[in-house]
Design a protein around this motif. Structure first.
Motif, mmCIF file in Angstrom:
data_model
loop_
_atom_site.group_PDB
_atom_site.id
_atom_site.type_symbol
_atom_site.label_atom_id
_atom_site.label_comp_id
_atom_site.label_asym_id
_atom_site.label_seq_id
_atom_site.Cartn_x
_atom_site.Cartn_y
_atom_site.Cartn_z
ATOM 1 N N PHE A 427 10.036 1.585 4.628
ATOM 2 C CA PHE A 427 10.186 0.880 5.747
ATOM 3 C C PHE A 427 9.154 -0.320 6.046
ATOM 4 O O PHE A 427 9.559 -1.523 6.196
ATOM 5 C CB PHE A 427 10.253 1.655 7.010
ATOM 6 C CG PHE A 427 10.497 0.922 8.257
ATOM 7 C CD1 PHE A 427 11.829 0.559 8.588
ATOM 8 C CD2 PHE A 427 9.328 0.796 9.221
ATOM 9 C CE1 PHE A 427 11.797 -0.173 9.941
ATOM 10 C CE2 PHE A 427 9.576 0.154 10.375
ATOM 11 C CZ PHE A 427 10.712 -0.292 10.620
ATOM 12 N N VAL A 428 8.012 0.208 5.812
ATOM 13 C CA VAL A 428 6.877 -0.745 6.115
ATOM 14 C C VAL A 428 6.815 -1.869 5.013
ATOM 15 O O VAL A 428 6.804 -3.014 5.390
ATOM 16 C CB VAL A 428 5.434 0.193 5.937
ATOM 17 C CG1 VAL A 428 4.176 -0.965 5.754
ATOM 18 C CG2 VAL A 428 5.149 0.986 7.085
ATOM 19 N N SER A 429 7.047 -1.546 3.664
ATOM 20 C CA SER A 429 7.168 -2.596 2.729
ATOM 21 C C SER A 429 8.452 -3.291 3.092
ATOM 22 O O SER A 429 8.298 -4.708 2.768
ATOM 23 C CB SER A 429 7.305 -1.894 1.358
ATOM 24 O OG SER A 429 8.625 -0.950 1.358
ATOM 25 N N HIS A 430 9.610 -2.827 3.402
ATOM 26 C CA HIS A 430 10.714 -3.721 3.760
ATOM 27 C C HIS A 430 10.294 -4.915 4.813
ATOM 28 O O HIS A 430 10.686 -5.895 4.499
ATOM 29 C CB HIS A 430 11.787 -2.769 4.059
ATOM 30 C CG HIS A 430 12.979 -3.665 4.691
ATOM 31 N ND1 HIS A 430 13.830 -3.006 5.571
ATOM 32 C CD2 HIS A 430 13.267 -4.816 4.691
ATOM 33 C CE1 HIS A 430 14.744 -3.832 5.870
ATOM 34 N NE2 HIS A 430 14.552 -5.038 5.463
ATOM 35 N N ILE A 431 9.689 -4.273 5.561
ATOM 36 C CA ILE A 431 9.534 -5.340 6.808
ATOM 37 C C ILE A 431 8.312 -6.401 6.374
ATOM 38 O O ILE A 431 8.402 -7.598 6.874
ATOM 39 C CB ILE A 431 8.751 -4.600 8.128
ATOM 40 C CG1 ILE A 431 9.699 -3.311 8.578
ATOM 41 C CG2 ILE A 431 8.435 -5.603 9.357
ATOM 42 C CD1 ILE A 431 11.210 -4.010 8.948
ATOM 43 N N ARG A 432 7.585 -5.799 5.580
ATOM 44 C CA ARG A 432 6.529 -6.851 4.824
ATOM 45 C C ARG A 432 7.208 -7.743 3.988
ATOM 46 O O ARG A 432 6.847 -9.192 4.100
ATOM 47 C CB ARG A 432 5.482 -6.034 4.483
ATOM 48 C CG ARG A 432 4.449 -7.085 3.705
ATOM 49 C CD ARG A 432 3.220 -6.211 3.000
ATOM 50 N NE ARG A 432 1.728 -6.791 2.885
ATOM 51 C CZ ARG A 432 0.940 -6.762 2.318
ATOM 52 N NH1 ARG A 432 0.801 -5.253 2.202
ATOM 53 N NH2 ARG A 432 -0.095 -7.210 2.295
ATOM 54 N N ALA A 433 8.075 -7.336 3.105
ATOM 55 C CA ALA A 433 8.861 -8.387 2.426
ATOM 56 C C ALA A 433 9.719 -9.265 3.126
ATOM 57 O O ALA A 433 9.772 -10.270 3.005
ATOM 58 C CB ALA A 433 9.807 -7.623 1.455
ATOM 59 N N TYR A 434 10.275 -8.767 4.269
ATOM 60 C CA TYR A 434 11.158 -9.502 5.120
ATOM 61 C C TYR A 434 10.281 -10.880 5.704
ATOM 62 O O TYR A 434 10.887 -11.930 5.943
ATOM 63 C CB TYR A 434 11.734 -9.016 6.252
ATOM 64 C CG TYR A 434 12.866 -9.547 7.071
ATOM 65 C CD1 TYR A 434 14.017 -9.146 6.713
ATOM 66 C CD2 TYR A 434 12.766 -10.434 8.299
ATOM 67 C CE1 TYR A 434 15.068 -9.717 7.286
ATOM 68 C CE2 TYR A 434 13.572 -10.811 8.930
ATOM 69 C CZ TYR A 434 14.855 -10.707 8.405
ATOM 70 O OH TYR A 434 16.088 -11.391 8.897
ATOM 71 N N SER A 435 8.852 -10.690 6.097
ATOM 72 C CA SER A 435 8.090 -11.602 6.662
ATOM 73 C C SER A 435 7.720 -12.575 5.723
ATOM 74 O O SER A 435 7.102 -13.634 6.019
ATOM 75 C CB SER A 435 6.829 -10.881 7.182
ATOM 76 O OG SER A 435 6.108 -10.612 6.154
ATOM 77 N N LYS A 436 8.184 -12.614 4.172
ATOM 78 C CA LYS A 436 7.754 -13.492 3.388
ATOM 79 C C LYS A 436 8.883 -14.194 2.840
ATOM 80 O O LYS A 436 8.941 -14.754 1.703
ATOM 81 C CB LYS A 436 6.831 -12.791 2.223
ATOM 82 C CG LYS A 436 5.727 -11.976 2.444
ATOM 83 C CD LYS A 436 4.861 -11.380 1.580
ATOM 84 C CE LYS A 436 3.689 -10.641 2.007
ATOM 85 N NZ LYS A 436 3.140 -10.100 0.676
ATOM 86 N N HIS A 437 9.865 -14.133 3.465
ATOM 87 C CA HIS A 437 11.111 -14.880 3.022
ATOM 88 C C HIS A 437 10.764 -16.300 3.130
ATOM 89 O O HIS A 437 10.477 -16.829 4.050
ATOM 90 C CB HIS A 437 12.325 -14.571 4.072
ATOM 91 C CG HIS A 437 13.247 -13.258 3.556
ATOM 92 N ND1 HIS A 437 14.337 -13.362 2.653
ATOM 93 C CD2 HIS A 437 13.459 -12.203 4.209
ATOM 94 C CE1 HIS A 437 14.714 -12.381 2.617
ATOM 95 N NE2 HIS A 437 14.554 -11.513 3.405
#
Length: 599
Positions: A427-437
């Motif tokens: 979950f944490v890595s998913h949200i972090r990746a989303y912030s870098k779109h």
């Protein structure tokens, strides 16, 4: 010029190459093959752009073998020299190309050419030993090839490249995306200028044009498009569906259950997401074989890929590692958890199906706040996404299904703490990746209902992270009963024993043993951290420009003070005194008195 039959290629192909092509069932050429092969055989450098799945591999393998056969007729090839090099971005794609060439080597007239695969994941000495036995054709990844060029103990690879005839850069745009620009520049410096070069890519970028200027001489530019206004194969159907965030996984789960999928790819945002869903999905999809692969798996990837190719009724969970070049013809469906970080990657993800003229489908679930992505991707990548709700196949999500799936996910995490940890990391890595779109104007982290998304993951609890606000805690649906999280054990007995020991120490001291005893810095949300980083970079640039301006104007420039003749004379006298002391021409008292040293 359009050439449909292989035997009509000018210059004509040799019988062994034609025989192998016929045995593999390739009766007609694809447009990219028809355009590129005659040019390479006519000794032209080529830059080729074509949609994914258009047959680019044969477009360079066939002329490469023809060039070696022609050169062999002129003079025998040296076993210790390299005459053709194919550079690929990933070891999976390199292995695939290697096997295509191996198929051609089944012909008696081609089997004598030595072939070597140079990829990471094994000691460099193994590849050096392979090269010592002979490798007239090399298929490699850029990092490993650069390492071997610099290696001198076991191998002198630069000396073996003096007669190189043909260089291929496959998926060249991906090579640059992965940060291999400097590596490619280094490799090109070792290669002879008198060579043919083929650069193959599905998309053209500015960085790619820079590489073309550096590595090719007056290349012929070939761009083969489908007779359509879209950039994906005509036989590919691209769908999207707007789903509520808490129901995204449930929709995908029911979607898979409701159709007979022989082979499917499921793209997830990060490696941690792949690890988590690979653990929990088998209990929810018992009739399907679940495989998983991502970039952090160094040694197992080829074995997993082979098992996936051989299996039926199977789904491969993966990251964008699998989005480029890999050819698995049986893939029917490409499913995606969310849009990729780069808009161009959507084309490559979907292109894993509908290859070689076959039909295929892709599906992209979007949240209500992400609906603007549909017209954006149409304009940006010429990909037309069709609303799945327009089909007759309706996917229903009931409260009973929600409760059942959540119960299974919670039970798996309570049974093994390792699954709980993986869920938190995912979950944490998913949200972090989303912030870098890249398209973060459309896909905004601030608009994500993080509590609902955590619910879709089936988490037992929300992780501690600065992005989680009070509103997100209200959205989250966790287990109905209260849970003592410290009582959840690891299945691994050694790991559990270590945890219990640390837990006991924590109860006695109030500090978890693994944490360093230092003042912890307050963490920032990723969006804010990124903004601060950009602001600091801008400030540094302004200071640099101001300093340069002041230097040009002669302001605030400290000038070195000139040394006077009197100071030089005093220094010479002091040096003379030191020499006299060393030669014992004067006493220590006389020396101190001359220097006016206090006693």
């Amino acid at each position: 010029m359009v050439i449909k039959e292989w035997f009509k290629v000018t210059p004509a192909l040799s019988p062994p190459v034609l025989n192998c092509i016929n045995k593999q069932g390739f009766k007609t050429m694809t447009p990219i093959q028809a355009a590129v092969i005659p040019l390479i055989l006519s000794c032209k450098d080529v830059v080729a752009e074509a949609v994914t799945g258009s047959g680019k591999t044969l477009a360079f393998v066939v002329p490469m073998l023809e060039m070696l056969l022609k050169r062999e007729k002129e003079a025998p090839l040296r076993k210790d020299f390299v005459y053709a090099v194919v550079i690929s971005p990933t070891r999976e794609l390199a292995t695939q190309i290697f096997r295509v060439i191996e198929e051609f080597q089944k012909e008696p007239e081609l089997e004598h050419f030595t072939l070597s695969l140079l990829v990471g994941g094994r000691p460099i000495e193994v590849d050096a030993e392979s090269m010592q036995k002979g490798a007239q054709i090399v298929v490699c990844t850029p990092g490993r090839f650069q390492d071997l060029l610099a290696e001198r103990k076991y191998l002198n690879l630069p000396g073996r490249l003096k007669d190189l005839d043909f260089l291929v850069l496959d998926e060249a745009d991906r090579l640059l995306d992965l940060g291999f620009s400097a590596t490619l520049t280094t490799i090109l410096q070792y290669l002879p200028r008198q060579r043919r070069t083929g650069l193959f890519s599905a998309t053209q970028t500015k960085e790619l044009q820079d590489l073309v200027r550096a590595g090719l001489r007056n290349p012929v530019l070939i761009s083969v498009k489908e007779k359509s206004s879209i950039s994906t194969p005509i036989a590919l159907e691209n769908y999207y569906i707007i789903v509520q965030p808490e129901d995204k996984f449930l929709f995908l789960l029911n979607f898979i259950r409701n159709r007979e999928i022989s082979k499917g790819l499921f793209f997830l945002p990060t490696c941690a997401c792949v690890d988590y869903w690979a653990d929990v999905l088998p209990a929810l999809l018992p009739d399907l074989k679940i495989f998983f692969i991502h970039g952090k798996m160094k040694l197992k990837r080829n074995k997993i890929l082979e098992k996936f190719r051989a299996a039926e009724k199977t789904i491969l969970l993966c990251t964008d590692l699998m989005a480029r070049g890999l050819d698995i013809p049986e893939v029917q469906w490409v499913l995606q958890w969310e849009p990729p970080s780069s808009p161009a990657a959507l084309v490559h993800r979907a292109g894993r199906t509908a290859r070689g003229g076959a039909s295929g489908c892709s599906l992209l679930p979007l949240l209500p706040a992400e609906d603007a992505y549909v017209p954006f991707i149409r304009a940006n990548q010429r990909v037309e996404l069709v609303d799945w709700r327009s089909s007759t196949d309706e996917i229903k999500i009931t409260q009973k299904l929600r409760d059942k799936v959540l119960s299974i996910l919670h039970e798996q995490q309570m049974r093994d703490r390792a699954v709980l940890d993986k869920g938190q990391r995912a979950f944490v890595s998913h949200i972090r990746a989303y912030s870098k779109h890249e398209c973060n104007l459309l896909l905004r982290l601030k608009e994500l209902p993080l509590g609902h998304i955590a619910t879709s993951y089936g988490l037992l609890k929300l992780p501690i992270m600065p992005e989680i606000k009070e509103e997100h805690k209200k959205q989250f649906v966790g287990p109905k009963d209260k849970i003592d999280y410290n009582s959840i054990p690891y299945k691994d007995k050694q790991k559990e024993a270590s945890r219990l020991q640390k837990l006991e120490e924590y109860k006695n001291t109030g500090t978890w043993p693994s944490k360093k005893k230092k003042k912890m810095l307050k963490t920032q949300p990723w969006e804010l951290a990124k903004q601060n980083k950009l602001e600091n970079k801008e400030k540094r640039m302004k200071r640099k420009e101001l300093k340069k301006k002041h230097k040009e104007e002669g302001k605030n420039v400290k000038k070195r003070k000139a040394v006077t003749q009197e100071e030089l004379s005093e220094l010479a006298a002091d040096v003379a005194l030191i020499k006299k002391l060393k030669k014992r021409k004067i006493t220590k008292e006389q020396f101190d008195q001359a220097f006016d040293v206090d006693k």
